[in-house]
Design a protein around this motif. Structure first.
Motif, PDB file in Angstrom:
ATOM      1  N   ARG A 163      -3.315  10.090  -9.228  1.00  0.00           N
ATOM      2  CA  ARG A 163      -3.859   8.909  -9.904  1.00  0.00           C
ATOM      3  C   ARG A 163      -3.503   7.640  -9.132  1.00  0.00           C
ATOM      4  O   ARG A 163      -4.331   6.749  -8.973  1.00  0.00           O
ATOM      5  CB  ARG A 163      -3.337   8.813 -11.325  1.00  0.00           C
ATOM      6  N   LEU A 164      -2.275   7.564  -8.642  1.00  0.00           N
ATOM      7  CA  LEU A 164      -1.860   6.390  -7.866  1.00  0.00           C
ATOM      8  C   LEU A 164      -2.699   6.221  -6.610  1.00  0.00           C
ATOM      9  O   LEU A 164      -3.144   5.115  -6.291  1.00  0.00           O
ATOM     10  CB  LEU A 164      -0.379   6.500  -7.479  1.00  0.00           C
ATOM     11  N   LEU A 165      -2.918   7.305  -5.894  1.00  0.00           N
ATOM     12  CA  LEU A 165      -3.694   7.220  -4.661  1.00  0.00           C
ATOM     13  C   LEU A 165      -5.163   6.881  -4.930  1.00  0.00           C
ATOM     14  O   LEU A 165      -5.804   6.211  -4.125  1.00  0.00           O
ATOM     15  CB  LEU A 165      -3.568   8.515  -3.861  1.00  0.00           C
ATOM     16  N   ASN A 166      -5.690   7.309  -6.060  1.00  0.00           N
ATOM     17  CA  ASN A 166      -7.071   6.989  -6.426  1.00  0.00           C
ATOM     18  C   ASN A 166      -7.242   5.532  -6.855  1.00  0.00           C
ATOM     19  O   ASN A 166      -8.364   5.038  -6.926  1.00  0.00           O
ATOM     20  CB  ASN A 166      -7.569   7.908  -7.541  1.00  0.00           C
ATOM     21  N   MET A 167      -6.152   4.841  -7.136  1.00  0.00           N
ATOM     22  CA  MET A 167      -6.213   3.461  -7.598  1.00  0.00           C
ATOM     23  C   MET A 167      -6.150   2.447  -6.456  1.00  0.00           C
ATOM     24  O   MET A 167      -6.152   1.249  -6.708  1.00  0.00           O
ATOM     25  CB  MET A 167      -5.042   3.189  -8.555  1.00  0.00           C
ATOM     26  N   ALA A 168      -6.116   2.878  -5.224  1.00  0.00           N
ATOM     27  CA  ALA A 168      -5.916   1.979  -4.080  1.00  0.00           C
ATOM     28  C   ALA A 168      -6.945   0.846  -4.038  1.00  0.00           C
ATOM     29  O   ALA A 168      -6.582  -0.311  -3.813  1.00  0.00           O
ATOM     30  CB  ALA A 168      -5.935   2.769  -2.778  1.00  0.00           C
ATOM     31  N   GLU A 169      -8.217   1.158  -4.263  1.00  0.00           N
ATOM     32  CA  GLU A 169      -9.263   0.118  -4.206  1.00  0.00           C
ATOM     33  C   GLU A 169      -9.122  -0.879  -5.353  1.00  0.00           C
ATOM     34  O   GLU A 169      -9.312  -2.068  -5.170  1.00  0.00           O
ATOM     35  CB  GLU A 169     -10.654   0.756  -4.232  1.00  0.00           C
ATOM     36  N   LYS A 170      -8.793  -0.396  -6.547  1.00  0.00           N
ATOM     37  CA  LYS A 170      -8.627  -1.282  -7.700  1.00  0.00           C
ATOM     38  C   LYS A 170      -7.459  -2.240  -7.498  1.00  0.00           C
ATOM     39  O   LYS A 170      -7.487  -3.365  -7.962  1.00  0.00           O
ATOM     40  CB  LYS A 170      -8.399  -0.481  -8.979  1.00  0.00           C
ATOM     41  N   MET A 171      -6.433  -1.785  -6.821  1.00  0.00           N
ATOM     42  CA  MET A 171      -5.247  -2.608  -6.625  1.00  0.00           C
ATOM     43  C   MET A 171      -5.514  -3.829  -5.744  1.00  0.00           C
ATOM     44  O   MET A 171      -4.828  -4.834  -5.849  1.00  0.00           O
ATOM     45  CB  MET A 171      -4.102  -1.789  -6.009  1.00  0.00           C
ATOM     46  N   LYS A 172      -6.521  -3.749  -4.905  1.00  0.00           N
ATOM     47  CA  LYS A 172      -6.856  -4.885  -4.043  1.00  0.00           C
ATOM     48  C   LYS A 172      -7.338  -6.081  -4.850  1.00  0.00           C
ATOM     49  O   LYS A 172      -7.265  -7.206  -4.391  1.00  0.00           O
ATOM     50  CB  LYS A 172      -7.929  -4.487  -3.026  1.00  0.00           C
ATOM     51  N   LEU A 173      -7.816  -5.834  -6.065  1.00  0.00           N
ATOM     52  CA  LEU A 173      -8.329  -6.894  -6.915  1.00  0.00           C
ATOM     53  C   LEU A 173      -7.286  -7.432  -7.888  1.00  0.00           C
ATOM     54  O   LEU A 173      -7.574  -8.349  -8.653  1.00  0.00           O
ATOM     55  CB  LEU A 173      -9.536  -6.393  -7.719  1.00  0.00           C
ATOM     56  N   LYS A 174      -6.098  -6.881  -7.865  1.00  0.00           N
ATOM     57  CA  LYS A 174      -5.050  -7.285  -8.811  1.00  0.00           C
ATOM     58  C   LYS A 174      -4.190  -8.411  -8.239  1.00  0.00           C
ATOM     59  O   LYS A 174      -4.228  -8.720  -7.058  1.00  0.00           O
ATOM     60  CB  LYS A 174      -4.156  -6.080  -9.148  1.00  0.00           C
ATOM     61  N   HIS A 175      -3.379  -8.982  -9.103  1.00  0.00           N
ATOM     62  CA  HIS A 175      -2.449 -10.042  -8.722  1.00  0.00           C
ATOM     63  C   HIS A 175      -1.443  -9.509  -7.706  1.00  0.00           C
ATOM     64  O   HIS A 175      -1.091  -8.325  -7.748  1.00  0.00           O
ATOM     65  CB  HIS A 175      -1.717 -10.540  -9.982  1.00  0.00           C
ATOM     66  N   PRO A 176      -0.952 -10.345  -6.793  1.00  0.00           N
ATOM     67  CA  PRO A 176       0.013  -9.880  -5.775  1.00  0.00           C
ATOM     68  C   PRO A 176       1.259  -9.183  -6.333  1.00  0.00           C
ATOM     69  O   PRO A 176       1.773  -8.262  -5.712  1.00  0.00           O
ATOM     70  CB  PRO A 176       0.402 -11.159  -5.034  1.00  0.00           C
ATOM     71  N   ILE A 177       1.737  -9.575  -7.510  1.00  0.00           N
ATOM     72  CA  ILE A 177       2.919  -8.918  -8.074  1.00  0.00           C
ATOM     73  C   ILE A 177       2.584  -7.490  -8.486  1.00  0.00           C
ATOM     74  O   ILE A 177       3.400  -6.584  -8.326  1.00  0.00           O
ATOM     75  CB  ILE A 177       3.532  -9.727  -9.246  1.00  0.00           C
ATOM     76  N   VAL A 178       1.371  -7.264  -8.971  1.00  0.00           N
ATOM     77  CA  VAL A 178       0.947  -5.909  -9.333  1.00  0.00           C
ATOM     78  C   VAL A 178       0.812  -5.077  -8.054  1.00  0.00           C
ATOM     79  O   VAL A 178       1.235  -3.922  -8.005  1.00  0.00           O
ATOM     80  CB  VAL A 178      -0.371  -5.931 -10.133  1.00  0.00           C
ATOM     81  N   GLN A 179       0.271  -5.683  -7.008  1.00  0.00           N
ATOM     82  CA  GLN A 179       0.156  -5.001  -5.720  1.00  0.00           C
ATOM     83  C   GLN A 179       1.540  -4.654  -5.167  1.00  0.00           C
ATOM     84  O   GLN A 179       1.735  -3.578  -4.598  1.00  0.00           O
ATOM     85  CB  GLN A 179      -0.595  -5.868  -4.717  1.00  0.00           C
ATOM     86  N   TYR A 180       2.510  -5.542  -5.363  1.00  0.00           N
ATOM     87  CA  TYR A 180       3.877  -5.291  -4.905  1.00  0.00           C
ATOM     88  C   TYR A 180       4.451  -4.046  -5.576  1.00  0.00           C
ATOM     89  O   TYR A 180       5.007  -3.167  -4.913  1.00  0.00           O
ATOM     90  CB  TYR A 180       4.760  -6.513  -5.198  1.00  0.00           C
ATOM     91  N   PHE A 181       4.303  -3.957  -6.893  1.00  0.00           N
ATOM     92  CA  PHE A 181       4.833  -2.796  -7.604  1.00  0.00           C
ATOM     93  C   PHE A 181       4.040  -1.529  -7.288  1.00  0.00           C
ATOM     94  O   PHE A 181       4.600  -0.437  -7.285  1.00  0.00           O
ATOM     95  CB  PHE A 181       4.895  -3.064  -9.115  1.00  0.00           C
ATOM     96  N   TYR A 182       2.764  -1.679  -6.997  1.00  0.00           N
ATOM     97  CA  TYR A 182       1.968  -0.524  -6.569  1.00  0.00           C
ATOM     98  C   TYR A 182       2.501   0.002  -5.234  1.00  0.00           C
ATOM     99  O   TYR A 182       2.717   1.205  -5.071  1.00  0.00           O
ATOM    100  CB  TYR A 182       0.492  -0.904  -6.449  1.00  0.00           C
ATOM    101  N   GLU A 183       2.719  -0.892  -4.285  1.00  0.00           N
ATOM    102  CA  GLU A 183       3.258  -0.488  -2.969  1.00  0.00           C
ATOM    103  C   GLU A 183       4.657   0.110  -3.111  1.00  0.00           C
ATOM    104  O   GLU A 183       4.997   1.073  -2.432  1.00  0.00           O
ATOM    105  CB  GLU A 183       3.290  -1.683  -2.002  1.00  0.00           C
TER     106      GLU A 183
END
Length: 189
Positions: A163-183
């Motif tokens: 699920r995490l790997l499938n969310m990669a494209e959606k994460m590009k549209l999120k706030h930088p703090i959300v992207q930080y926790f995703y990474e």
């Protein structure tokens, strides 16, 4: 629910790889009723997310234009969006300009979402959002526009590798703090 019980519940849902690495902290002001106290999330003993504090490492946007001009935000554009603009302009606009227009529109929508999510975070009460997270399905928290719900869901053990790997494209549209926790979470896989 008391803070200690809420913290215990939140930490019980942490991914095993992030256990001890991510901490939820809160300060309260017992004798100052007009001060609500601070809630923040720490990673490796560093305060990464202080609610609306400008001293964090993550960039807080002050205007929509800052979001539009940020080169770190990558917006994927599909053919349907280009075709919609082509129909609106009745085909008189050159092909390369259609892509610029589609990107600009999508970036504008993204900027409004990020800005509203960021402003609601500054007003939100961490305890209320955390309690909501504990009572809602993980899918709703992942799809939410609330930054804090996204973060809590990303570090949750119920979100698997696929699920995490499938969310990669959606994460590009999120706030930088959300992207930080995703990474951070993807880095532990």
């Amino acid at each position: 629910m008391s803070w200690s019980k809420l913290k215990q519940n939140l930490e019980s849902f942490l991914s095993p790889a992030l256990n001890g690495k991510v901490e939820y902290r809160a300060t309260g002001y017992r004798y100052l009723p007009d001060k609500a106290g601070l809630c923040y999330i720490a990673v490796d003993k560093k305060n990464v997310l202080n609610m609306r504090d400008t001293t964090t490492q993550i960039r807080w946007y002050q205007a929509e234009q800052e979001i539009k001009n940020d080169s770190n935000i990558q917006i994927p554009i599909n053919n349907e969006e280009i075709e919609a603009i082509r129909k609106e302009t009745k085909g008189v606009v050159p092909e390369d300009r259609l892509q610029v227009m589609a990107r600009s529109r999508k970036l504008s929508e993204c900027a409004k979402e990020i800005f509203s999510a960021q402003s609601s975070l500054s007003k939100s009460n961490f305890i209320v959002v955390a309690t909501k997270f504990l009572s809602t399905p993980i899918e709703e928290s992942l799809e939410s526009h609330d930054i804090l719900l996204n973060i809590l869901a990303l570090v949750d053990r119920r979100v698997g590798k696929k699920r995490l790997l499938n969310m990669a494209e959606k994460m590009k549209l999120k706030h930088p703090i959300v992207q930080y926790f995703y990474e951070l979470r993807v880095g532990t896989l």
